[in-house]
Each structure stands twice: as structure tokens, then as C-alpha cells.
Design an enzyme around this catalytic site. Structure first.
Site, PDB file in Angstrom:
ATOM      1  N   ASP A   1       0.856  -1.181   0.000  1.00  0.00           N
ATOM      2  CA  ASP A   1       0.000   0.000   0.000  1.00  0.00           C
ATOM      3  C   ASP A   1       0.894   1.233   0.000  1.00  0.00           C
ATOM      4  OD1 ASP A   1      -1.730   2.090   0.483  1.00  0.00           O
ATOM      5  OD2 ASP A   1      -2.647   1.224   2.271  1.00  0.00           O
ATOM      6  N   VAL A   2       0.893   1.994  -1.094  1.00  0.00           N
ATOM      7  CA  VAL A   2       1.827   3.112  -1.216  1.00  0.00           C
ATOM      8  C   VAL A   2       1.502   4.254  -0.263  1.00  0.00           C
ATOM      9  CG1 VAL A   2       2.466   2.601  -3.601  1.00  0.00           C
ATOM     10  CG2 VAL A   2       0.520   4.138  -3.140  1.00  0.00           C
TER      11      VAL A   2
ATOM     12  N   TYR B   1      -8.914  14.692  -8.409  1.00  0.00           N
ATOM     13  CA  TYR B   1      -7.956  14.078  -9.333  1.00  0.00           C
ATOM     14  C   TYR B   1      -6.930  15.100  -9.807  1.00  0.00           C
ATOM     15  CZ  TYR B   1      -6.408  10.973 -13.123  1.00  0.00           C
ATOM     16  OH  TYR B   1      -5.662  10.162 -13.958  1.00  0.00           O
TER      17      TYR B   1
ATOM     18  N   LYS C   1      -2.875  15.216  -9.306  1.00  0.00           N
ATOM     19  CA  LYS C   1      -2.024  15.144 -10.487  1.00  0.00           C
ATOM     20  C   LYS C   1      -1.221  16.419 -10.714  1.00  0.00           C
ATOM     21  CE  LYS C   1      -3.150  10.922 -11.544  1.00  0.00           C
ATOM     22  NZ  LYS C   1      -2.165   9.832 -11.359  1.00  0.00           N
TER      23      LYS C   1
ATOM     24  N   VAL D   1      -6.618   7.051 -21.003  1.00  0.00           N
ATOM     25  CA  VAL D   1      -6.037   5.758 -21.357  1.00  0.00           C
ATOM     26  C   VAL D   1      -7.043   4.681 -20.968  1.00  0.00           C
ATOM     27  CG1 VAL D   1      -4.102   4.164 -21.035  1.00  0.00           C
ATOM     28  CG2 VAL D   1      -3.712   6.644 -20.964  1.00  0.00           C
TER      29      VAL D   1
ATOM     30  N   THR E   1      -8.043   2.030 -19.330  1.00  0.00           N
ATOM     31  CA  THR E   1      -7.626   1.206 -18.200  1.00  0.00           C
ATOM     32  C   THR E   1      -8.833   0.912 -17.308  1.00  0.00           C
ATOM     33  OG1 THR E   1      -7.171   3.121 -16.796  1.00  0.00           O
ATOM     34  CG2 THR E   1      -5.371   2.337 -18.211  1.00  0.00           C
TER      35      THR E   1
END
Length: 274
Positions: free
Chosen positions: A67-68, A158, A162, A191, A193
Site C-alpha cells: 500500500d503506497v 484528481y 495530479k 487511457v 484502463t
């Protein structure tokens, strides 16, 4: 750039852009270490994909649960990996979550989670691994987004995460240049994903209309664009023709781009009113 038998570490490396990048580097002869919160089944699938993409049988691959957002776990796990798997030549911070909702529908918890995973996650991995890159140099890529360059309706959380990753990247690029460590922010448009498909479920209509004009890249196309940008040592890497044109158009004519975007938003909002 030569990647044969060099070590590539990728957060969020078991799906999407992270996995596509891992497969690309594996095809170039690199050893790839991926880590994410995905379940064991997903990690094993990623490991199989990396092994399939390998150029030679002696390449090494690992897929680890991590878990970052847990900076203590990240520090302990990645420092141990740097000693056993080997010091990184490339670190790609790709972990993140999506989501696009109106600001008044955005909870504190969702905002916090978005920033924790993307921005703090990148910070945590960099803090653990960059010390191991200082002797031989290398490359750090923080996966931001076009939303890290242009703030749009629905992307309060978001874009905040970012934009922060772009700032982090530029600061680290300046600080570690003397050690031969290059740092870039990777800012793709949409993208295809799992993250994008999940985001599409809650996107406001205005966001969908704007996004449809930017096109969609496959993960493989995004990874290829990332590699091209790394070879050129671009501070901000924007893959794809449409994304690149949109980026430069916004840099040269920000007010015109804003007016064009506002026009799309007003049109959709009028349609919503019936």
C-alpha cells in the site's frame, strides 16, 4: 537508453499503464519489480505477463503487495527490495485512483484518498528508492495526467493530486540532476484502463463531452509514448498526437482553450435542462 539487466520498479504495476510499462521494459531486457494493493490473483497474472514479455530467460520479476499510502511499509519494503532485488535504474510511480464528480458531491474521504494514493504514494516511493539511485543515476517517472496540467469540471480531487505530481517531479528534477537522476512527469490524456472505466460510471455529462474530444490511448500506446519521452529526457511527457497538440495549444492559447471548453460545458448544461 539501455535497459538490459537493469532494474525497473513500478507502483500500480499490476494493471493499466503500470503493467503495460512493465511489459515494455521486460521486452527490452529489464528486471521488473511491481507493487500494488491488488489481490494475489492479480499480482500472479501480472507476473505471468511480465515473464511472457521477457527478452531473455535470466531476467527477474517480482510482484509484491504494498500500500503506497503506508509510508513506513513502503520505506521498509522498498529499501529491502533495493538490497535484495537490486537498486533501481528506473522508478515509475503509477499507482492512483480515478473519479470525476461535481465538487459538492466530493467527500473529504474521497479527496483525501485520491491525493494520498497518487501524490503521497509517489513521494513515499521516491523517498525510499532515490537514495539507492544516487551512485549510478537513473530515471524517475511520476504518472500524472493531462488533468495535472489543465483543471476541468469534475476533477477537483484528481487534478489536485495530479497537479501535485507535476510539481513534485519538477522539484525533484532540479534537485537530483547533479546525481545523474532524471525526473519526468508523464501526463497522458485518457487511457483505456480499469481506472478509466470505473471513472466513467460517475463522470458528469460535461466531463464526458470534453474527454471525448481528446481521444483514448491503449495502455501499450501510453507506455510507448512514455519510453519515447524518457529517451528525449522531456520534463513533461505527453503521449499521442491529440494529447500533444492539446497540450501545446493550451500553453500557447490558454484563454482560447478555456473559452472553447466553456462552450462545450454550456452546450451540455443546456441539453441537461431540456
Amino acid at each position: 537508453m539501455e535497459f538490459s539487466q537493469r532494474n525497473v520498479y513500478i507502483s500500480g504495476g499490476t494493471s493499466g499503464i503500470g503493467l503495460a510499462a512493465g511489459e515494455l521494459f521486460a521486452s527490452l531486457g529489464a528486471n521488473v519489480y511491481v507493487f500494488s494493493v491488488d489481490p494475489e490473483e492479480k499480482r500472479l497474472e501480472a507476473l505471468a505477463a511480465l515473464q511472457k514479455a521477457a527478452r531473455t530467460p535470466d531476467q527477474r520479476f517480482e510482484a509484491v503487495a504494498l500500500d503506497v499510502t503506508d509510508h513506513l511499509a513502503v520505506d521498509a519494503t522498498l529499501r529491502a527490495a533495493a538490497e535484495s532485488f537490486g537498486a533501481p535504474y528506473v522508478l515509475i510511480n503509477s499507482a492512483g485512483i480515478g473519479g470525476a464528480v461535481y465538487f459538492e458531491e466530493l467527500s473529504y474521504e474521497r479527496f483525501d484518498k485520491t491525493v494520498q494514493i497518487s501524490l503521497y504514494g509517489a513521494r513515499n516511493a521516491c523517498a525510499a528508492l532515490i537514495p539507492y539511485m544516487k551512485d549510478a543515476g537513473g530515471y524517475v517517472v511520476n504518472v500524472s495526467s493531462m488533468s495535472g496540467l489543465i483543471g476541468l469540471i469534475g476533477y477537483a480531487a484528481y487534478a489536485s493530486a495530479k497537479f501535485g505530481m507535476v510539481g513534485l517531479s519538477m522539484a525533484l528534477r532540479s534537485e537530483y540532476k547533479k546525481h545523474g537522476i532524471k525526473v519526468s512527469a508523464f501526463c497522458p490524456p485518457q487511457v483505456d484502463t480499469p481506472l478509466l472505466r470505473e471513472t466513467d460510471k460517475t463522470k458528469p455529462p460535461e466531463v464526458k463531452a470534453i474527454n471525448n474530444n481528446a481521444g483514448v490511448l491503449t495502455p501499450a500506446e501510453a507506455a510507448h509514448g512514455l519510453l519515447i519521452g524518457m529517451k528525449k529526457d522531456q520534463p513533461i511527457i505527453v503521449p499521442g498526437t491529440k494529447g500533444t497538440l492539446f497540450y501545446h495549444f493550451n500553453r500557447l492559447f490558454p484563454r482560447l482553450r478555456e473559452r472553447m471548453t466553456d462552450r462545450v460545458i454550456r452546450r451540455v448544461q443546456q441539453q441537461m435542462k431540456g
